[in-house]
Scaffold this motif. Structure first.
Motif, PDB file in Angstrom:
ATOM      1  N   THR A 171       0.814  -1.218   0.000  1.00 24.87           N
ATOM      2  CA  THR A 171       0.000   0.000   0.000  1.00 24.87           C
ATOM      3  C   THR A 171       0.846   1.265   0.000  1.00 24.87           C
ATOM      4  O   THR A 171       0.317   2.365   0.143  1.00 24.87           O
ATOM      5  N   PRO A 176      -6.159   5.956  -0.390  1.00 26.77           N
ATOM      6  CA  PRO A 176      -7.079   5.265   0.522  1.00 26.77           C
ATOM      7  C   PRO A 176      -8.102   4.386  -0.205  1.00 26.77           C
ATOM      8  O   PRO A 176      -8.400   3.278   0.241  1.00 26.77           O
ATOM      9  N   THR A 177      -8.629   4.854  -1.335  1.00 26.22           N
ATOM     10  CA  THR A 177      -9.619   4.071  -2.085  1.00 26.22           C
ATOM     11  C   THR A 177      -9.006   2.787  -2.626  1.00 26.22           C
ATOM     12  O   THR A 177      -9.584   1.700  -2.510  1.00 26.22           O
ATOM     13  N   THR A 179      -6.335   1.320  -1.490  1.00 25.79           N
ATOM     14  CA  THR A 179      -5.977   0.487  -0.341  1.00 25.79           C
ATOM     15  C   THR A 179      -7.182  -0.308   0.149  1.00 25.79           C
ATOM     16  O   THR A 179      -7.070  -1.503   0.464  1.00 25.79           O
ATOM     17  N   GLU A 180      -8.345   0.344   0.199  1.00 28.51           N
ATOM     18  CA  GLU A 180      -9.556  -0.361   0.634  1.00 28.51           C
ATOM     19  C   GLU A 180      -9.884  -1.515  -0.308  1.00 28.51           C
ATOM     20  O   GLU A 180     -10.308  -2.593   0.113  1.00 28.51           O
ATOM     21  N   ARG A 181      -9.707  -1.299  -1.604  1.00 26.52           N
ATOM     22  CA  ARG A 181      -9.964  -2.368  -2.572  1.00 26.52           C
ATOM     23  C   ARG A 181      -8.997  -3.534  -2.349  1.00 26.52           C
ATOM     24  O   ARG A 181      -9.393  -4.694  -2.390  1.00 26.52           O
ATOM     25  N   PHE A 183      -7.550  -4.322   0.479  1.00 23.30           N
ATOM     26  CA  PHE A 183      -7.941  -5.006   1.718  1.00 23.30           C
ATOM     27  C   PHE A 183      -9.137  -5.927   1.486  1.00 23.30           C
ATOM     28  O   PHE A 183      -9.240  -7.010   2.079  1.00 23.30           O
ATOM     29  N   GLY A 184     -10.056  -5.493   0.616  1.00 25.27           N
ATOM     30  CA  GLY A 184     -11.172  -6.369   0.262  1.00 25.27           C
ATOM     31  C   GLY A 184     -10.686  -7.645  -0.416  1.00 25.27           C
ATOM     32  O   GLY A 184     -11.194  -8.743  -0.140  1.00 25.27           O
ATOM     33  N   GLU A 205      -2.582  -0.255   9.539  1.00 23.10           N
ATOM     34  CA  GLU A 205      -3.007  -1.296   8.611  1.00 23.10           C
ATOM     35  C   GLU A 205      -2.699  -2.681   9.160  1.00 23.10           C
ATOM     36  O   GLU A 205      -3.507  -3.608   9.014  1.00 23.10           O
ATOM     37  N   ARG A 208      -5.223  -3.556  11.751  1.00 27.02           N
ATOM     38  CA  ARG A 208      -6.552  -3.827  11.188  1.00 27.02           C
ATOM     39  C   ARG A 208      -6.636  -5.143  10.433  1.00 27.02           C
ATOM     40  O   ARG A 208      -7.649  -5.855  10.522  1.00 27.02           O
TER      41      ARG A 208
END
Length: 498
Positions: A171, A176-177, A179-181, A183-184, A205, A208
């Motif tokens: 990352t 942030p967007t 990174t969220e993808r 993490f999904g 991170e 989490r």
């Protein structure tokens, strides 16, 4: 089937330098393990042994209870072990699709003599869509920005159908967007039984996303604990072996100045930035925030003469300058540290001395080059910047990523600039080294330098900067003052939802 990995007494030496000292720990199957440690702690070397890029000097590697030795990364991939490198391993002149299938090409026709390019393009397009990269897979990798290259690396690993996926600072350059993808995707892979190793210096991170944490220090495993049992402060203290103070030093107010150190008016970089104007005073730290593609890096590459830009006014300490190339910029007192450390920041196959003095050679050539003076300068830089190296006479490629970053910082500061632009200055740098760099940035500002920081880490901008300029789609949206700096405000301007 998930993979369980065990290291038993693993050591690794490069010549006379031992970097791993009897590492022992178990990587549990189907879990996400956070691997922490300062730069140079041995994390990447250990994972390269697991992925077949390096061989251990001694010790055993057990995969689901069986001792294995990998002669190459292909051997490891056959067992389902895939490594996403921190430093990109992409072929710049090949297309995205060609990179994704390099060494694993699909074929068709009698005897498989022809490349099945149509199938590879379709599968490549699906793979990059899965990681959130919007691009044509026929584009060459050299045309991509750093964050897009990172997404190509991740997409390539997904195509290998990994059973154990090692992610080294994935990352570091992502928004942030994005990174969220990612993490999904990690959650999805874990639910499918994939074992994940997540190497990151972003402790929020790690907290989490991981089930367990392994901490390495000086080539040894010093802790393995459930993530839930550790606070971020405890993780940081384990990494550095001491109590770590607050990450960000207290902000000092910049001196009042009548003449800006750098003033830019009406600058446009075709396709990237439109009519941008800003100024920064001596002793001030000015941040630049924005999503990937907002044009921040390209704007400053235009200012430095690295990109074609429209006629604009660039003033340095009140004097209008015509900057045609980076050499002009350095002569006028402006230097720039690229976000692409390996590709543009350093000559990694050169020695440390050659890298450090490259931008100030006239200082050491009178008229013949004086290596003894260069060595003195290097010894001083190693001490001042805390560069961890066993020898001064090695190539930059031999250093860990964080220590390479320190060499790159020393290099751009060596000419003695008045204005320094740092693009992602702590990318891939551990928490201890981050604080060192933050202290250095504040020290530079206290000495009267104007410091511009381009960063994807919002807390870095909030914690360091006096003001933050926010760009979106090539335009400067706003400049936030110190009392306005918070994540919500920055994100709202960067996404256009303010």
């Amino acid at each position: 089937m998930s993979l369980e990995i065990e290291f038993r007494g693993t050591t690794k030496s490069f010549g006379l330098v031992q970097v791993l000292h009897g590492v022992n720990f178990v990587l549990p199957a189907g879990k996400v393990l956070g691997l922490l440690g300062e730069n140079g702690a041995g994390k990447s070397t250990l994972m390269k042994i697991l992925a077949g890029f390096e061989s251990a000097t001694s010790g055993s590697l057990l995969v689901n209870g069986s001792a294995l030795t990998f002669a190459s990364s292909r051997d490891a991939e056959e067992q389902g072990i895939v490594l996403i490198h921190q430093e990109f391993s992409l072929a710049e002149d090949l297309t995205i699709a060609q990179n994704l299938f390099l060494g694993h090409e699909k074929t068709r026709g009698w005897g498989g003599l022809l490349l099945d390019e149509d199938t590879m393009r379709v599968e490549a397009q699906n793979a990059i869509a899965q990681v959130g990269l919007i691009a044509d897979v026929n584009n060459r990798v050299k045309e991509l920005i750093v964050a897009e290259k990172q997404l190509v690396e991740i997409a390539r690993a997904l195509l290998r159908k990994a059973r154990l996926l090692i992610m080294d600072e994935p990352t570091a350059t992502l928004t942030p967007t994005e990174t969220e993808r990612l993490f999904g995707l990690m959650h999805q892979l874990k639910s499918e039984g994939v074992t994940l190793v997540f190497i990151s210096h972003k402790l929020d991170e790690v907290e989490r996303m991981t089930d367990q944490v392994v901490v390495m220090r000086d080539g040894r495993c010093v802790a393995q604990q459930p993530t839930a049992s550790l606070s971020r402060q405890q993780m940081a203290n384990l990494m550095v072996g001491r109590e770590l103070a607050d990450l960000f030093p207290p902000k000092a107010s910049p001196p009042a100045a009548t003449t800006p150190a750098l003033r830019v008016q009406g600058l446009s970089v075709p396709g990237w930035a439109q009519d941008v104007s800003f100024e920064i005073g001596p002793g001030e730290i000015l941040g630049f925030a924005g999503l990937v593609g907002a044009g921040r890096t390209e704007l400053f590459e235009g200012i430095m003469g690295l990109r074609t830009c429209s006629s604009a006014t660039v003033e340095i300490h009140g004097k209008t300058q015509n900057i045609r190339n980076p050499r002009d910029a350095v002569r006028f007192g402006l230097t720039y540290l690229s976000e692409d450390r390996k590709g543009k920041g350093l000559h990694v196959h050169f020695g440390l001395r050659e890298n450090l003095t490259l931008m100030a050679l006239e200082r050491y050539a009178t008229p013949l080059l004086q290596p003894a003076l260069e060595d003195q300068a290097l010894a001083h830089a190693v001490d001042e910047f805390g560069i961890r190296t066993g020898s001064l006479h090695i190539k930059a490629s031999s250093l860990s990523g964080g220590n390479q970053q320190k060499v790159a910082l020393a290099k751009v500061l060596h000419p003695g600039p008045k204005v320094v632009v740092l693009d992602e200055p702590t990318r891939g740098v551990d928490v201890g080294a981050k604080r060192d760099i933050y202290l250095l940035i504040q020290k530079l500002a206290s000495q009267g330098l104007a410091v511009v920081i381009i960063s994807s880490e919002l807390m870095e901008l909030i914690g360091l900067c006096h003001r933050v300029a926010v760009m979106r789609a090539g335009r400067l949206q706003t400049v936030l003052e110190s009392q306005q700096l918070n994540e919500k405000e920055l994100i709202a301007h960067a996404t256009g939802t303010h």
